[in-house]
Enzyme design. Structure first.
Site, mmCIF file in Angstrom:
data_model
loop_
_atom_site.group_PDB
_atom_site.id
_atom_site.type_symbol
_atom_site.label_atom_id
_atom_site.label_comp_id
_atom_site.label_asym_id
_atom_site.label_seq_id
_atom_site.Cartn_x
_atom_site.Cartn_y
_atom_site.Cartn_z
ATOM 1 C CG ASP A 479 -2.210 0.723 1.041
ATOM 2 O OD1 ASP A 479 -2.290 1.538 0.101
ATOM 3 O OD2 ASP A 479 -3.148 0.499 1.831
ATOM 4 C CG ASP A 549 -9.482 2.528 -0.237
ATOM 5 O OD1 ASP A 549 -9.087 1.361 -0.435
ATOM 6 O OD2 ASP A 549 -8.813 3.373 0.387
HETATM 7 C C1 GLA Z 1 -5.762 1.987 2.125
HETATM 8 C C2 GLA Z 1 -6.177 0.780 1.304
HETATM 9 C C3 GLA Z 1 -7.232 0.009 2.057
HETATM 10 C C4 GLA Z 1 -6.692 -0.406 3.394
HETATM 11 C C5 GLA Z 1 -6.228 0.809 4.175
HETATM 12 C C6 GLA Z 1 -5.510 0.414 5.441
HETATM 13 O O1 GLA Z 1 -6.779 2.932 2.186
HETATM 14 O O2 GLA Z 1 -6.618 1.162 0.042
HETATM 15 O O3 GLA Z 1 -7.627 -1.105 1.306
HETATM 16 O O4 GLA Z 1 -5.640 -1.306 3.212
HETATM 17 O O5 GLA Z 1 -5.339 1.593 3.421
HETATM 18 O O6 GLA Z 1 -5.044 1.486 6.141
#
Ligand code: GLA
Length: 731
Positions: A479, A549
């Site tokens: 990420d 997301d």
């Molecule tokens: C990002 C990712 C999510 C999750 C969060 C965790 O927003 O896109 O899928 O993993 O971080 O903090």
């Protein structure tokens, strides 16, 4: 075979792919390298006239090269800077005297089978049987600089790739202030510009715009390819649609700052440029050093956006994704993020895993919060040691438990980040990117690590590989939850601070290279606050990338429509989540959430135990369905059948490479009462063949399905799911 030829007498290079040709010419005396043609395949090579060297508006003299109007009109293959071509240049410098001009002229070339790698950068690849490469060396004698243009033509896909290497042969360093990876001059005609824009949770929306005089562009200076704009631009003719019309697509294989620009000039010609964004870029090139500009993929389609898409999908599936997972069925995974956020312990995770295993899920992914002091998003990033207060008994124990259910285990990392409240920051504050004496801009409370530093890369390598070696971990979610600002590296001298944005990306790639080489069987999924770094550079290392997301099924039809323009469906991370949806509050049926998530690398992001018995049955059926259709979804030819931005539905289909079957999926957004059923026209079928609906047994010809259409069911309620599976009858 030979995809590239040089015609000595005419001084013309011709590059051919299955349906396209690209021609470059050398202007005899001055050695300008000119662009002749790019488009549908032609057999002629003596089409130099298209460069129109004799025509210089308003200056019809013999010796018109001395007039700026020639330079300002000539279709330059790689335009220099500051010497009479007033359109956007592809390269500019600052030399020891402060001069900015560059004029690269033809010196020599070579043609060979295969494709060389790009040092330190992701790039498409092909064997000597799959492609051919042309290197043209241009030189600026005044600067003692060479600019080598690389072109590769593939035999199996309609793609020409380009990249550029600049070498300084002079004693004094020269500063590169712009090095684009491609430039293309062509007549303006009736093209519109197609770009993808977005935001967090609204990635890759579609925009068409008229091309006006002057410059129009998209770009990113956020240090990543970004949610907001995408390193892609297409020129689309006025009559073009999914399956007809002329389309030129340009896509950057890079994950950092970029600029994609189209300029229309006084003579109604267009110049397209794409490459690293010149803002915040200044690269010191000492004697004998070479700078490599990343790769651009170019494709031309005279069968609309659909063909462009299928060409790019094929290219990336065959010639970009390296992981063995590119040909493997992807595990159906369950991710705990939306189920628990930071609030979990080993018991909660274990029970999520257990209920998922019962329904047929293949892998549990433990998301953010398993390490350091990480109970919220203010702390802990950088401390990649398991948090044993949360995971009592340690990571190894949990992994073993999950594996005993017959499931694989995956883990979340955000390697490039550092929280000020972390042990790492307390011991290495200078590892963070921040400007001395200036309060840093925090985003999600966090700062970035200076990925240009070898010791930072080594630290992350040791930490991540240590965790991966400590337990049987089969998947990593990589990420990156903020864009970059406050560009300053404590490790670079003042003269090289302008190298930080690109060096950051090179550092990231170097780390990914090391880890993916050491753990080839680990499935890496890219991510950046959803799909903020969904690009071809990351795809080289990560065969799938979390698309957004936003897990709302309706929103996803739009996000995935835009994403599908470029990226193979297997690359699109997509999960079923609960309703009301956590990003929009919208309620959509479970089947609809399943259908949209299945058009990707399928998974779940909820606590399955909390579902009703009926929903659990639906989940089990969806997983079975995905196991059955997964190879067709991930390996087939993709067709967009309706447009969720302008129509009341989103429909798409997967046609098997051998045309033996087709899966049609979609969502009708709003149901109207007292309406006639609609017919959906399919695409990409064999007109004379007969296809049987595997559910109803009905038989149709391909022609009837493509011209008349398939009658859709009467819908009931909003966001109604629709799915058909048809098999070709061979007898
Ligand atoms: C990002 C990712 C999510 C999750 C969060 C965790 O927003 O896109 O899928 O993993 O971080 O903090």
């Amino acid at each position: 075979m030979g995809a590239i030829h040089y015609y000595e007498k005419e001084r013309v290079f011709k590059l051919d792919t299955p349906h396209t040709s690209y021609l470059i010419g050398i202007v005899d005396e001055e050695k300008f390298l000119g662009h002749i043609y790019y488009g549908a395949k032609i057999t002629d090579y003596d089409v130099r006239a298209l460069m129109r060297t004799g025509e210089a508006p308003f200056v019809p003299s013999q010796n018109n090269r001395d007039r700026s109007s020639f330079l300002d009109a000539f279709p330059m293959e790689y335009p220099g800077h500051g010497v009479g071509d007033y359109r956007e240049s592809a390269i500019s410098v600052a030399d020891k005297n402060g001069n900015t001009a560059v004029q690269p002229l033809y010196r020599e070339h070579k043609i060979y089978a295969g494709k060389p790698g790009l040092p330190g950068l992701p790039a498409t690849f092909g064997s000597e049987e799959e492609c051919e490469t042309l290197e043209i060396v241009l030189a600026d004698e005044v600067l003692d600089l060479t600019v080598t243009l690389y072109y590769t033509a593939f035999y199996d896909v309609d793609v020409i790739t380009r990249s550029v290497r600049v070498t300084n042969h002079a004693k004094e360093p020269v500063y590169l202030t712009k090095v684009f990876s491609t430039a293309l001059d062509l007549d303006a005609e009736d093209y519109r510009m197609l770009t993808l824009h977005g935001s967090w949770a609204r990635e890759r929306q579609i925009e068409y715009r008229q091309i006006g005089y002057g410059k129009q562009s998209v770009g990113s200076c956020r240090g990543e390819s970004s949610h907001q704009e995408h390193p892609f631009v297409a020129l689309v003719s006025a009559n073009a649609g999914q399956e007809q019309g002329r389309v030129y697509g340009f896509h950057f294989v890079y994950s950092g700052n970029f600029l994609a620009q189209v300029e229309k000039n006084q003579f109604d010609s267009l110049r397209v440029v794409l490459g690293i964004h010149p803002q915040d870029f200044r690269w010191e090139l000492k004697q004998d050093e070479t700078f490599t500009a990343p790769e651009v993929v170019m494709t031309y389609s005279d069968a609309g956006l659909g063909r462009m898409t299928r060409t790019l999908h094929d290219l990336y599936r065959k010639h970009l994704i390296r992981s063995p997972y590119k040909d493997r069925e992807r595990p159906v995974l369950i991710n705990n993020w939306e189920a628990t956020y930071f609030d979990f312990n080993e018991e909660k995770i274990w029970s999520i895993a257990k209920s998922a295993a019962e329904l047929g899920v293949d892998m549990l992914v433990l998301d953010d919060g398993w390490f350091g002091k990480r109970d919220g998003d203010c702390s802990g990033l950088g401390d990649w040691d398991v948090n044993e207060t949360k995971l009592r008994g340690g990571l190894g124990k949990l992994v073993d438990q999950v594996r005993s259910l017959g499931m694989q285990f995956g883990l979340w990392f955000e390697p490039e980040m550092i929280s000020e409240d972390s042990d790492l920051y307390r011991s290495h504050p200078d590892w963070a990117i921040r400007i001395p004496d200036r309060a840093p801009m925090r985003s999600r409370y966090q700062l970035l690590l200076d990925m240009t530093r070898q010791e930072v890369q080594d630290y992350l390598y040791e930490k991540i590989s240590g965790v991966l070696r400590s337990a049987a971990i089969s998947y990593v979610k990589w990420d990156m939850n903020r864009s970059i600002s406050d560009w300053y590296s404590a490790a670079l001298p003042a003269a090289q601070q302008g190298e930080l944005p690109h060096r950051y990306v090179l550092g990231l790639y170097a780390l990914l290279e090391r880890l993916t080489a050491e753990f080839p069987d680990v499935l890496f999924e890219g991510c950046s606050g959803g799909g903020g770094r969904f690009d071809a550079g990351m795809l080289y290392y990560c065969p799938q990338i979390w698309c957004s997301d936003d897990t709302d099924a309706y929103e996803r039809t739009r996000i995935q429509y835009g994403t599908s323009m470029i990226y193979p469906i297997s690359a699109v991370g997509s999960h079923v989540s609960v309703v009301p949806n956590h990003q929009t509050g919208r309620i959509t049926p479970m089947e609809t959430r399943g259908i949209t998530a299945m058009a990707g690398s399928f998974g779940f992001e909820l606590d399955l135990q909390k579902l009703s018995e009926e929903d659990k049955k639906t989940v089990a059926a969806q997983i079975k369905q995905f196991k059955e259709y997964g190879p067709l979804i991930h390996g087939g030819k993709y067709y967009r059948l309706s447009d969720p931005f302008t129509e009341n539905s989103a429909f798409w289909s997967f046609v098997a490479q051998d045309d033996s079957e087709v899966l049609v999926q979609g969502v009708v957004f709003r149901t109207a009462p007292n309406m006639r059923r609609k017919a959906l026209r399919l695409a990409g079928l064999c007109p004379e063949s007969r296809y049987q609906d595997t559910a109803s047994g009905e038989i149709y010809t391909g022609a009837a399905l493509m011209h008349g259409g398939l009658l859709l069911p009467q819908t009931w309620g909003d966001y109604c799911p629709v799915m058909f599976h048809l098999k070709k009858i061979f007898a």
